[in-house]
Write a protein that holds these residues in place. Structure first.
Motif, PDB file in Angstrom:
ATOM      1  N   ILE A  22       0.913  -1.153   0.111  1.00 39.98           N
ATOM      2  CA  ILE A  22      -0.178  -0.012  -0.111  1.00 39.98           C
ATOM      3  C   ILE A  22       0.786   1.178   0.060  1.00 39.98           C
ATOM      4  O   ILE A  22       1.881   1.195   0.976  1.00 39.98           O
ATOM      5  CB  ILE A  22      -0.796  -0.041   1.324  1.00 39.98           C
ATOM      6  CG1 ILE A  22      -1.878  -1.131   1.054  1.00 39.98           C
ATOM      7  CG2 ILE A  22      -1.620   1.286   1.478  1.00 39.98           C
ATOM      8  CD1 ILE A  22      -3.138  -1.205   2.138  1.00 39.98           C
ATOM      9  N   GLU A  23       0.817   1.994  -1.146  1.00 43.85           N
ATOM     10  CA  GLU A  23       1.555   3.326  -0.953  1.00 43.85           C
ATOM     11  C   GLU A  23       0.745   4.310  -1.060  1.00 43.85           C
ATOM     12  O   GLU A  23      -0.244   4.566  -1.328  1.00 43.85           O
ATOM     13  CB  GLU A  23       2.685   3.367  -2.420  1.00 43.85           C
ATOM     14  CG  GLU A  23       1.680   2.927  -3.573  1.00 43.85           C
ATOM     15  CD  GLU A  23       2.768   2.697  -5.032  1.00 43.85           C
ATOM     16  OE1 GLU A  23       3.623   2.066  -4.725  1.00 43.85           O
ATOM     17  OE2 GLU A  23       2.391   3.239  -5.913  1.00 43.85           O
ATOM     18  N   SER A  24       1.428   5.638  -0.308  1.00 44.86           N
ATOM     19  CA  SER A  24       0.745   6.838  -0.329  1.00 44.86           C
ATOM     20  C   SER A  24       1.108   7.520  -1.578  1.00 44.86           C
ATOM     21  O   SER A  24       2.081   7.766  -2.052  1.00 44.86           O
ATOM     22  CB  SER A  24       1.582   7.566   0.932  1.00 44.86           C
ATOM     23  OG  SER A  24       2.978   7.773   0.658  1.00 44.86           O
ATOM     24  N   HIS A  25       0.041   7.931  -2.396  1.00 45.40           N
ATOM     25  CA  HIS A  25       0.402   8.381  -3.525  1.00 45.40           C
ATOM     26  C   HIS A  25      -0.295  10.133  -3.619  1.00 45.40           C
ATOM     27  O   HIS A  25      -1.473  10.241  -3.370  1.00 45.40           O
ATOM     28  CB  HIS A  25      -0.649   7.722  -4.780  1.00 45.40           C
ATOM     29  CG  HIS A  25      -0.575   8.437  -5.985  1.00 45.40           C
ATOM     30  ND1 HIS A  25       0.553   8.527  -6.881  1.00 45.40           N
ATOM     31  CD2 HIS A  25      -1.530   8.786  -6.618  1.00 45.40           C
ATOM     32  CE1 HIS A  25       0.362   9.054  -8.027  1.00 45.40           C
ATOM     33  NE2 HIS A  25      -0.802   9.426  -8.078  1.00 45.40           N
ATOM     34  N   TRP A  26       0.674  10.886  -3.573  1.00 43.88           N
ATOM     35  CA  TRP A  26       0.368  12.418  -3.608  1.00 43.88           C
ATOM     36  C   TRP A  26       0.045  13.009  -4.885  1.00 43.88           C
ATOM     37  O   TRP A  26       0.939  12.600  -5.655  1.00 43.88           O
ATOM     38  CB  TRP A  26       1.242  12.928  -2.937  1.00 43.88           C
ATOM     39  CG  TRP A  26       1.616  12.844  -1.158  1.00 43.88           C
ATOM     40  CD1 TRP A  26       2.422  11.932  -0.830  1.00 43.88           C
ATOM     41  CD2 TRP A  26       0.864  13.496  -0.223  1.00 43.88           C
ATOM     42  NE1 TRP A  26       2.129  11.925   0.729  1.00 43.88           N
ATOM     43  CE2 TRP A  26       1.135  12.799   0.912  1.00 43.88           C
ATOM     44  CE3 TRP A  26      -0.065  14.474  -0.289  1.00 43.88           C
ATOM     45  CZ2 TRP A  26       0.797  12.931   2.110  1.00 43.88           C
ATOM     46  CZ3 TRP A  26      -0.733  14.622   1.110  1.00 43.88           C
ATOM     47  CH2 TRP A  26      -0.379  13.923   2.242  1.00 43.88           C
ATOM     48  N   LEU A  42      -1.863  16.171  -7.383  1.00 42.27           N
ATOM     49  CA  LEU A  42      -2.483  17.494  -7.485  1.00 42.27           C
ATOM     50  C   LEU A  42      -3.725  17.406  -8.144  1.00 42.27           C
ATOM     51  O   LEU A  42      -3.861  16.864  -9.411  1.00 42.27           O
ATOM     52  CB  LEU A  42      -1.424  18.265  -8.556  1.00 42.27           C
ATOM     53  CG  LEU A  42      -1.833  19.815  -8.517  1.00 42.27           C
ATOM     54  CD1 LEU A  42      -1.960  20.471  -7.065  1.00 42.27           C
ATOM     55  CD2 LEU A  42      -1.295  20.653  -9.593  1.00 42.27           C
ATOM     56  N   THR A  48      -3.319  19.484  -3.193  1.00 45.77           N
ATOM     57  CA  THR A  48      -2.689  18.094  -3.220  1.00 45.77           C
ATOM     58  C   THR A  48      -3.279  17.254  -2.612  1.00 45.77           C
ATOM     59  O   THR A  48      -3.425  17.669  -1.210  1.00 45.77           O
ATOM     60  CB  THR A  48      -1.205  18.739  -2.973  1.00 45.77           C
ATOM     61  OG1 THR A  48      -0.443  19.449  -3.919  1.00 45.77           O
ATOM     62  CG2 THR A  48      -0.331  17.222  -2.822  1.00 45.77           C
ATOM     63  N   ARG A  85      -7.843   5.962   5.328  1.00 44.71           N
ATOM     64  CA  ARG A  85      -7.041   5.019   6.342  1.00 44.71           C
ATOM     65  C   ARG A  85      -7.766   3.852   6.753  1.00 44.71           C
ATOM     66  O   ARG A  85      -7.129   2.719   6.941  1.00 44.71           O
ATOM     67  CB  ARG A  85      -6.437   5.725   7.609  1.00 44.71           C
ATOM     68  CG  ARG A  85      -5.329   6.766   7.260  1.00 44.71           C
ATOM     69  CD  ARG A  85      -5.067   7.503   8.738  1.00 44.71           C
ATOM     70  NE  ARG A  85      -6.098   8.440   8.962  1.00 44.71           N
ATOM     71  CZ  ARG A  85      -5.725   9.468  10.054  1.00 44.71           C
ATOM     72  NH1 ARG A  85      -4.629   9.316  10.757  1.00 44.71           N
ATOM     73  NH2 ARG A  85      -6.586  10.312  10.128  1.00 44.71           N
ATOM     74  N   ASN A  92      -0.580   7.285 -13.925  1.00 45.71           N
ATOM     75  CA  ASN A  92       0.581   7.041 -13.019  1.00 45.71           C
ATOM     76  C   ASN A  92       0.941   5.613 -12.562  1.00 45.71           C
ATOM     77  O   ASN A  92       1.764   5.102 -12.223  1.00 45.71           O
ATOM     78  CB  ASN A  92       0.773   7.752 -11.619  1.00 45.71           C
ATOM     79  CG  ASN A  92       1.034   9.544 -11.959  1.00 45.71           C
ATOM     80  OD1 ASN A  92       2.133   9.497 -12.254  1.00 45.71           O
ATOM     81  ND2 ASN A  92      -0.010  10.092 -12.020  1.00 45.71           N
ATOM     82  N   TYR A  93      -0.119   4.683 -12.985  1.00 43.97           N
ATOM     83  CA  TYR A  93      -0.172   3.423 -12.719  1.00 43.97           C
ATOM     84  C   TYR A  93      -0.558   2.658 -14.239  1.00 43.97           C
ATOM     85  O   TYR A  93      -1.232   3.269 -15.039  1.00 43.97           O
ATOM     86  CB  TYR A  93      -1.135   3.141 -11.676  1.00 43.97           C
ATOM     87  CG  TYR A  93      -0.671   3.444 -10.297  1.00 43.97           C
ATOM     88  CD1 TYR A  93       0.283   2.683  -9.489  1.00 43.97           C
ATOM     89  CD2 TYR A  93      -0.761   4.718  -9.718  1.00 43.97           C
ATOM     90  CE1 TYR A  93       0.547   2.897  -8.052  1.00 43.97           C
ATOM     91  CE2 TYR A  93      -0.598   5.202  -8.510  1.00 43.97           C
ATOM     92  CZ  TYR A  93       0.033   4.638  -7.832  1.00 43.97           C
ATOM     93  OH  TYR A  93       0.604   4.765  -6.565  1.00 43.97           O
TER      94      TYR A  93
END
Lengths: 377, 377
Positions: free
Chosen positions: B139-143, B145, B152, B185, B252-253
């Protein structure tokens, strides 16, 4: 459903009591570390924090930030103001009738071997750890099997902006350790590691790097009969890092697999671990960061396999040796080590964070400085 | 340093008081949701939870799990036992002299618009959400805009095992929404989304997929004067998902960018959002999951642009229409919808989690069932 509804309603009532107060102390703003929508705690321009808690049945409430006793009005609302706080992040708790608990209106952070409240106090002119409109890296949860212990472990891994889009580039790696009573969450959350690196990389001030945050085995240290002075205060973390973690990261991430491109750093007891692990593994790391570590400096005579008596040889092995502390800490946390290294003519960088203590503002600034020095060859 | 040492010492004293009690109620184990090393709360084989808190100066302490009042002994130690709890995860708080606070010995979880304690109660024979020795996704944090709002934003993104090692394969995507008072979360932590999918994928029971968890704008709902029945209870989340989030994830993925390979689901008010967003965007999603959503079913006559009156056309657009609830919930949370769909001959799957209420065990099981049906073409 009914039980849930009643349960939810009671929280609604609790929280809405905040919203009902429409006038706030002049010049104050909610802390950025509050849960969404919470108006208290608030912070003013002098960095004093204002608390307000509705608790008619409580007999005493105090806040650990300077041990400020709140006072109760006729309606059962408790209020109080701290002295000016150091800038940065502070763990805190409330003491309600003698019981240490979290503030219901703060986000929580793992520290001191428990989940605690945290308050973020802005520092004038300092925004290197704020989220900005720059390309962002990621922090990901990397579950892996540690062969040496047979357990499935979790590392948090920061990958820099562009890591996913560029499928051939390889990156240097920093292994970054938390302090006593914390775990891998510390640098990822309160440390703001990702934003610090995102901003540095965007400004061209740091090389894009991977940062690995694991659990050094001192998360429950406050609950352990062992003390930091004891041998084997933590068990086996060096083995986990050298035999399991590093090979696993090298196998699963596009890393540069050479000591020139590998660094290790830690704060407080994580700095002690960094001393221990780095001096035993100088063929693994060439960058070393010791932030606010009062324990573990191995001494010039015997440390680093005697290399601290041979400055030229040490400098050949170690590209960056970075020692730091906050100016409000005792000399043992860093300045003493710096002076010993200076006297021994060991090439190193010493940094003292102005006006902060053994807390994350010191360590954010340390990471900010250290990261700029790494992997420059 | 000295201040920190004193501060740390007081926690050490607090926590060590637990360690001093060496005899525990027979057949009990610490809850897996406790902080590292905490011996209480404990759970027995009948799923009763045991609490023990040292608080000589408190006048009353109760636990929200059934509103159990603890009793105080001569030494000021409070203890108490709940009735048998439903299996799974429960949010809870302690009430100390009338103030709702977290249990200092529990990990915390964001729910009911605040950070809360949580207790994990094992269910006999059920381990589909446990961590196992299988390949693990991340699980990744994807910031990113969000162009439409200029902010953001943060999405949590699950990528399946092998995603990083295989740089050409593309994956279907599930957008998965939390409930009222929760945020992104919830599915990542208490929902155990990553372990559920890791295990299903390892068994060959679910297609490897990406899962995106964003904040539906209802995290602070309990602190809002608006109610779920109100129009615009949340603002703009549909726009964010359709105009910002999905294009960003697709950019992005390595996603499969076709409605056949895109699904949306949500729990409780996130299910309400799923109704709203899916019926307005049937050209975007072909899988729809509604878990325990008492609000928002648009009705057979008018819902989904009238398609619920045309079962064949609806089935052409929607590959999976999944409705679920816990057997302890009122019919409105799912069974009522199921019956209406049945009557209208709309192809769908209905699931009722046995013996659980409006809580995460119901939703973990719902995700477990729903994920196995997705992306089978």
């Amino acid at each position: 459903m009914k039980k849930i509804a009643v349960f939810m309603l009671s929280f609604f009532a609790l929280i809405s009591s905040y919203a009902q107060e429409n006038t706030f102390p002049e010049g104050t703003k909610p802390a950025s570390s509050n849960i969404a929508g919470a108006q208290y705690p608030r912070i003013d321009n002098e960095r004093k924090a204002y608390f307000r808690i509705e608790a008619p049945a409580a007999d005493s409430i105090s806040v650990s930030l300077g041990n400020v006793a709140l006072t109760k009005d006729a309606k059962g609302v408790w209020t109080g103001v701290t002295k000016p706080l150091d800038p940065g992040f502070h763990y805190y708790t409330l003491k309600i009738n003698g019981v240490n608990v979290n503030d219901p209106f703060s986000e929580t952070f793992y520290g001191a071997s428990r989940v605690m409240s945290g308050i973020e106090v802005p520092e004038d002119g300092v925004d290197f750890y704020e989220i900005k409109n720059v390309p962002h890296g990621k922090i990901e949860s990397h579950w892996y099997l540690a062969e040496s212990t047979g357990e499935t472990r979790l590392a948090y891994v920061y990958t820099p902006p562009g890591y996913d889009n560029n499928s051939t580039e390889r990156y240097p790696v920093l292994y970054l350790q938390h302090g006593m009573g914390e775990d891998r969450r510390a640098w990822a959350n309160q440390g703001r590691t990702n934003f610090i690196l995102d901003n540095l990389i965007a400004e061209g001030k740091a090389k894009p790097m991977i940062i690995v945050m694991e659990d050094g085995g001192i998360a429950q240290a406050f609950n352990s009969p062992k003390r930091p002075q004891d041998k084997n205060f933590w068990d086996g973390f060096e083995d986990i890092m050298i035999k399991d973690l590093i090979p696993n990261i090298d196998a699963n991430y596009r890393t540069l697999r050479h000591p020139k491109h590998r660094a290790i750093a830690g704060l407080s007891l994580g700095g002690t671990q960094t001393y221990q692990i780095s001096q035993a593994n100088l063929d693994t790391f060439s960058g070393i960061g010791i932030f606010s570590a009062p324990f573990g400096f191995p001494g010039v005579e015997t440390g680093y396999n005697g290399l601290l008596t041979k400055p030229d040889e040490f400098a050949k092995k170690v590209d960056v040796f970075y020692v730091s502390m906050g100016s409000k800490e005792g000399a043992r946390a860093g300045r003493g080590t710096h002076e010993a290294l200076e006297k021994a003519s060991i090439k190193h960088v010493y940094y003292e964070a102005p006006g902060t203590a053994h807390e994350f503002q010191t360590w954010r600034k340390s990471l900010h400085g250290f990261a700029q020095l790494l992997f420059q060859d």
